[in-house]
Scaffold this motif. Structure first.
Motif, PDB file in Angstrom:
ATOM      1  N   LEU A  96      -8.177  -2.525  10.549  1.00  0.00           N
ATOM      2  CA  LEU A  96      -7.732  -3.274   9.381  1.00  0.00           C
ATOM      3  C   LEU A  96      -8.290  -4.690   9.371  1.00  0.00           C
ATOM      4  CD1 LEU A  96      -5.891  -2.696   6.951  1.00  0.00           C
ATOM      5  CD2 LEU A  96      -4.010  -3.676   8.255  1.00  0.00           C
ATOM      6  N   SER A  97      -8.330  -5.329  10.522  1.00  0.00           N
ATOM      7  CA  SER A  97      -8.798  -6.718  10.587  1.00  0.00           C
ATOM      8  C   SER A  97     -10.292  -6.851  10.305  1.00  0.00           C
ATOM      9  CB  SER A  97      -8.470  -7.329  11.949  1.00  0.00           C
ATOM     10  OG  SER A  97      -9.181  -6.658  12.959  1.00  0.00           O
ATOM     11  N   ARG A  98     -11.037  -5.777  10.413  1.00  0.00           N
ATOM     12  CA  ARG A  98     -12.489  -5.817  10.175  1.00  0.00           C
ATOM     13  C   ARG A  98     -12.863  -5.538   8.725  1.00  0.00           C
ATOM     14  NH1 ARG A  98     -13.975  -2.678  15.715  1.00  0.00           N
ATOM     15  NH2 ARG A  98     -13.482  -4.423  17.065  1.00  0.00           N
ATOM     16  N   LEU A  99     -11.897  -5.155   7.933  1.00  0.00           N
ATOM     17  CA  LEU A  99     -12.175  -4.843   6.534  1.00  0.00           C
ATOM     18  C   LEU A  99     -12.105  -6.104   5.689  1.00  0.00           C
ATOM     19  CD1 LEU A  99      -9.986  -1.621   6.135  1.00  0.00           C
ATOM     20  CD2 LEU A  99     -12.477  -1.742   6.318  1.00  0.00           C
ATOM     21  N   PRO A 100     -12.808  -6.100   4.541  1.00  0.00           N
ATOM     22  CA  PRO A 100     -12.701  -7.244   3.621  1.00  0.00           C
ATOM     23  C   PRO A 100     -11.288  -7.315   3.028  1.00  0.00           C
ATOM     24  CG  PRO A 100     -14.151  -5.545   2.712  1.00  0.00           C
ATOM     25  CD  PRO A 100     -13.767  -5.109   4.090  1.00  0.00           C
ATOM     26  N   GLY A 101     -10.929  -8.466   2.473  1.00  0.00           N
ATOM     27  CA  GLY A 101      -9.584  -8.746   1.987  1.00  0.00           C
ATOM     28  C   GLY A 101      -8.989  -7.715   1.057  1.00  0.00           C
ATOM     29  N   ASN A 102      -9.740  -7.305   0.020  1.00  0.00           N
ATOM     30  CA  ASN A 102      -9.193  -6.342  -0.937  1.00  0.00           C
ATOM     31  C   ASN A 102      -8.996  -4.964  -0.309  1.00  0.00           C
ATOM     32  OD1 ASN A 102      -8.906  -8.138  -3.037  1.00  0.00           O
ATOM     33  ND2 ASN A 102     -10.950  -7.763  -3.854  1.00  0.00           N
ATOM     34  N   ALA A 103      -9.892  -4.562   0.567  1.00  0.00           N
ATOM     35  CA  ALA A 103      -9.734  -3.274   1.259  1.00  0.00           C
ATOM     36  C   ALA A 103      -8.528  -3.322   2.187  1.00  0.00           C
ATOM     37  CB  ALA A 103     -11.000  -2.930   2.037  1.00  0.00           C
ATOM     38  N   GLN A 104      -8.308  -4.462   2.845  1.00  0.00           N
ATOM     39  CA  GLN A 104      -7.120  -4.626   3.691  1.00  0.00           C
ATOM     40  C   GLN A 104      -5.849  -4.454   2.875  1.00  0.00           C
ATOM     41  OE1 GLN A 104      -7.162  -8.497   5.482  1.00  0.00           O
ATOM     42  NE2 GLN A 104      -8.331  -7.819   7.272  1.00  0.00           N
ATOM     43  N   LYS A 105      -5.816  -5.108   1.737  1.00  0.00           N
ATOM     44  CA  LYS A 105      -4.629  -5.027   0.879  1.00  0.00           C
ATOM     45  C   LYS A 105      -4.390  -3.601   0.407  1.00  0.00           C
ATOM     46  CE  LYS A 105      -4.649  -9.735  -0.894  1.00  0.00           C
ATOM     47  NZ  LYS A 105      -4.784 -10.592  -2.068  1.00  0.00           N
ATOM     48  N   THR A 106      -5.464  -2.933  -0.007  1.00  0.00           N
ATOM     49  CA  THR A 106      -5.339  -1.565  -0.508  1.00  0.00           C
ATOM     50  C   THR A 106      -4.814  -0.639   0.580  1.00  0.00           C
ATOM     51  OG1 THR A 106      -7.145  -1.939  -2.062  1.00  0.00           O
ATOM     52  CG2 THR A 106      -6.593   0.365  -1.554  1.00  0.00           C
ATOM     53  N   ILE A 107      -5.394  -0.726   1.765  1.00  0.00           N
ATOM     54  CA  ILE A 107      -4.962   0.151   2.857  1.00  0.00           C
ATOM     55  C   ILE A 107      -3.534  -0.191   3.270  1.00  0.00           C
ATOM     56  CG2 ILE A 107      -5.369   0.717   5.282  1.00  0.00           C
ATOM     57  CD1 ILE A 107      -8.300   0.908   4.610  1.00  0.00           C
ATOM     58  N   PHE A 108      -3.206  -1.465   3.341  1.00  0.00           N
ATOM     59  CA  PHE A 108      -1.853  -1.870   3.696  1.00  0.00           C
ATOM     60  C   PHE A 108      -0.848  -1.324   2.678  1.00  0.00           C
ATOM     61  CE2 PHE A 108       1.744  -4.833   3.907  1.00  0.00           C
ATOM     62  CZ  PHE A 108       2.021  -4.800   5.264  1.00  0.00           C
ATOM     63  N   LEU A 109      -1.176  -1.427   1.391  1.00  0.00           N
ATOM     64  CA  LEU A 109      -0.298  -0.891   0.350  1.00  0.00           C
ATOM     65  C   LEU A 109      -0.163   0.625   0.462  1.00  0.00           C
ATOM     66  CD1 LEU A 109      -1.329  -3.049  -2.738  1.00  0.00           C
ATOM     67  CD2 LEU A 109       0.889  -3.042  -1.563  1.00  0.00           C
ATOM     68  N   LEU A 110      -1.263   1.316   0.748  1.00  0.00           N
ATOM     69  CA  LEU A 110      -1.207   2.774   0.925  1.00  0.00           C
ATOM     70  C   LEU A 110      -0.339   3.149   2.118  1.00  0.00           C
ATOM     71  CD1 LEU A 110      -4.900   3.815   0.154  1.00  0.00           C
ATOM     72  CD2 LEU A 110      -2.859   4.307  -1.222  1.00  0.00           C
ATOM     73  N   VAL A 111      -0.465   2.400   3.193  1.00  0.00           N
ATOM     74  CA  VAL A 111       0.358   2.657   4.377  1.00  0.00           C
ATOM     75  C   VAL A 111       1.834   2.443   4.045  1.00  0.00           C
ATOM     76  CG1 VAL A 111       0.945   1.795   6.677  1.00  0.00           C
ATOM     77  CG2 VAL A 111      -1.441   2.227   6.084  1.00  0.00           C
ATOM     78  N   GLN A 112       2.154   1.360   3.357  1.00  0.00           N
ATOM     79  CA  GLN A 112       3.545   1.089   2.985  1.00  0.00           C
ATOM     80  C   GLN A 112       4.072   2.184   2.052  1.00  0.00           C
ATOM     81  OE1 GLN A 112       5.264  -1.413   4.633  1.00  0.00           O
ATOM     82  NE2 GLN A 112       3.287  -1.502   5.662  1.00  0.00           N
ATOM     83  N   ALA A 113       3.249   2.639   1.126  1.00  0.00           N
ATOM     84  CA  ALA A 113       3.655   3.732   0.231  1.00  0.00           C
ATOM     85  C   ALA A 113       3.897   5.010   1.030  1.00  0.00           C
ATOM     86  CB  ALA A 113       2.594   3.961  -0.845  1.00  0.00           C
TER      87      ALA A 113
END
Length: 175
Positions: A75-92
């Protein structure tokens, strides 16, 4: 100290209590069986109950601090928007899984309203009720993570690295 911090501090105290009771009962039973060829019949059930509650309450605490197993290094190696998207998917995904847990726990509570454990006569439905508490708590924590990300504009790196109560006060006491 906010009300939420006090609540989670209470959970930590309960976890410590359950762990202490579990260790004491198991140790006492081992000593009684080894030296006196006897033991408390109820202690195994109480130790099992303590372990169940300890694990479920521990998951709530781990979710609060975002300390569950994760892929922080990816996650820390991804760009900002990809981090947010993956984080949101994980939370969902967490919300969906906890919804399934909550619904299943509710069904088990309803099925076992009249049942009791053999040695302690502890109501079986209370064993399954901790799944309800855990599921609802983690859903609320995941929603709070989404709120912090979208509304408060806290970065994913900050959300994933939240570890202590001092950072929760910096986060507006939502943590």
């Amino acid at each position: 100290m906010s009300k939420f911090n006090a609540l989670f501090r209470g959970i930590e105290v309960m976890i410590a209590f359950f762990l202490a009771v579990m260790i004491a009962l198991v140790f006492l039973n081992v000593v009684l069986r080894y030296f006196f060829s006897t033991g408390f019949t109820w202690s195994e059930e109480v130790a099992r109950l303590c372990f169940i509650y300890l694990v479920y309450l521990g998951t709530i605490g781990a979710m609060r601090d975002n300390q569950h197993l994760g892929l922080d290094s990816v996650l820390s190696r991804l760009p900002g928007n990809a981090q947010k998207t993956i984080f949101l998917l994980v939370q969902a995904g967490i919300i969906w899984v906890m919804t399934v847990l909550t619904m299943g726990s509710w069904q088990l509570v309803m099925q076992n309203l009249g049942d009791r454990w053999v040695a302690t006569q502890y109501p079986v439905y209370l064993v399954y009720a901790i799944g309800l508490i855990t599921g609802v708590s983690i859903i609320l924590l995941a929603l709070a993570n989404i709120y912090r990300l979208i509304v408060l504009k806290i970065s994913v790196n900050e959300l994933v690295s939240i570890r202590d109560s001092s950072s929760s006060e910096q986060m507006g006491n939502i943590h």
